[in-house]
Scaffold this motif. Structure first.
Motif, PDB file in Angstrom:
ATOM      1  N   SER A 135      -5.709  -4.448  -1.900  1.00  0.00           N
ATOM      2  CA  SER A 135      -5.672  -3.112  -2.028  1.00  0.00           C
ATOM      3  C   SER A 135      -5.085  -2.342  -1.003  1.00  0.00           C
ATOM      4  CB  SER A 135      -6.890  -2.434  -2.304  1.00  0.00           C
ATOM      5  OG  SER A 135      -7.813  -2.817  -1.218  1.00  0.00           O
ATOM      6  N   ARG A 136      -4.822  -2.985   0.427  1.00  0.00           N
ATOM      7  CA  ARG A 136      -4.171  -2.409   1.475  1.00  0.00           C
ATOM      8  C   ARG A 136      -2.802  -2.788   1.711  1.00  0.00           C
ATOM      9  NH1 ARG A 136      -9.241  -3.946   3.942  1.00  0.00           N
ATOM     10  NH2 ARG A 136      -8.031  -5.993   5.098  1.00  0.00           N
ATOM     11  N   ARG A 151      -1.430  -2.500  -3.413  1.00  0.00           N
ATOM     12  CA  ARG A 151      -2.161  -1.268  -3.232  1.00  0.00           C
ATOM     13  C   ARG A 151      -1.893  -0.286  -4.478  1.00  0.00           C
ATOM     14  NH1 ARG A 151       0.917   2.310   1.415  1.00  0.00           N
ATOM     15  NH2 ARG A 151       2.857   2.716   0.402  1.00  0.00           N
TER      16      ARG A 151
END
Length: 265
Positions: A141-142, A181
């Motif tokens: 997600s980053r 992300r």
């Protein structure tokens, strides 16, 4: 290269066959002679897998670590074994069964601390009961990296290879170029659950089954005696769902396949 389900299948088989009793271990080829001597005659406590790594845990705190790589394979059979054929790196003989290992990328004896160090470098494995998908989500997600790359990064998620990568992205209509992300939490949760199910089927059957029953027809598989796939190794063939020709490119030095209609960019 064998994907994680194969290693888990081997771990289950070898635990069933060899655990609880002494195992004779040798290296007919000679390249694992010292390692074989270190565990020969010890009791195999259990075998387990993490991603594409197999561990045979023996009494006394030693483990044989095997990574099959591209060419490695076990030949497992009931006793008696004949003379070794080819370059057998490691031969195991138990009470009823024997196994020959040929062509691995790694075959070495480790302490349990060294095993822990190998596992610490790996991401969660969907086939392990202790797998924590939150660790995968935190990395994904980053990340600006394409999800097609993240799924193949063994430090992010362990055990997924080229086939499962292509097929699970197709099954969830996700383009392989989409940044990690930009994958939603719901999409990730569904993708992870699907990997758990698909890889468990592969571990139980010894073959990947990725095509849903309603799509399991039409063009044959990419190779003889292999189950059908949606996109893997089907460049230019009609998508089994929408009929659009399947596309191919290279991502991270590995071949990647997708449907541009079912997996819009």
């Amino acid at each position: 290269m064998p994907e994680g389900h194969i290693l888990h299948r081997l771990a289950r088989l070898h635990t069933e066959w060899y655990s609880g009793g002494p195992v004779r271990v040798s290296s007919p080829q000679g390249r694992f002679e010292d390692g074989a001597r270190a565990v020969d005659g010890r009791v195999l406590v259990h075998a387990d897998a993490w991603g594409k790594h197999l561990f045979h845990h023996y009494d006394g705190g030693l483990a044989v670590h095997v990574h099959l790589g591209i060419y490695g394979a076990f030949t497992d059979t009931e006793l008696p074994l004949g003379e070794p054929i080819g370059q057998v790196r490691m031969r195991m003989i138990g009470a009823r069964y024997g196994s020959d290992l040929r062509g691995p990328a790694a075959c070495e004896v480790l302490t349990e601390g060294e095993v822990d160090a190998v596992e610490a470098r790996l991401g969660p494995d969907p086939l392990r009961p202790d797998a924590d998908p939150e660790r995968v989500w935190a990395r994904m997600s980053r990340s600006r990296s394409p999800i097609g790359s993240l799924l193949m990064d063994q430090s992010v998620i362990a055990g997924v290879g080229n086939v499962y990568r292509a097929e699970v992205l197709f099954r969830h209509n996700i383009h392989p170029n989409r940044p990690g992300r930009d994958v939603t939490r719901d999409e990730f949760d569904a993708l992870w659950a699907d990997l758990v199910d698909l890889m468990e089927i592969g571990a139980q059957r010894g073959r990947m089954h990725v095509v849903r029953a309603e799509h399991d027809g039409g063009m044959p598989s990419y190779a003889k005696d292999r189950p059908r796939t949606y996109v893997y190794r089907r460049t230019g063939e009609a998508c089994r769902v929408c009929g659009t020709p399947v596309l191919h490119k290279v991502m991270g030095a590995r071949n990647l396949f997708w449907c541009p209609t079912c997996q819009p960019g």
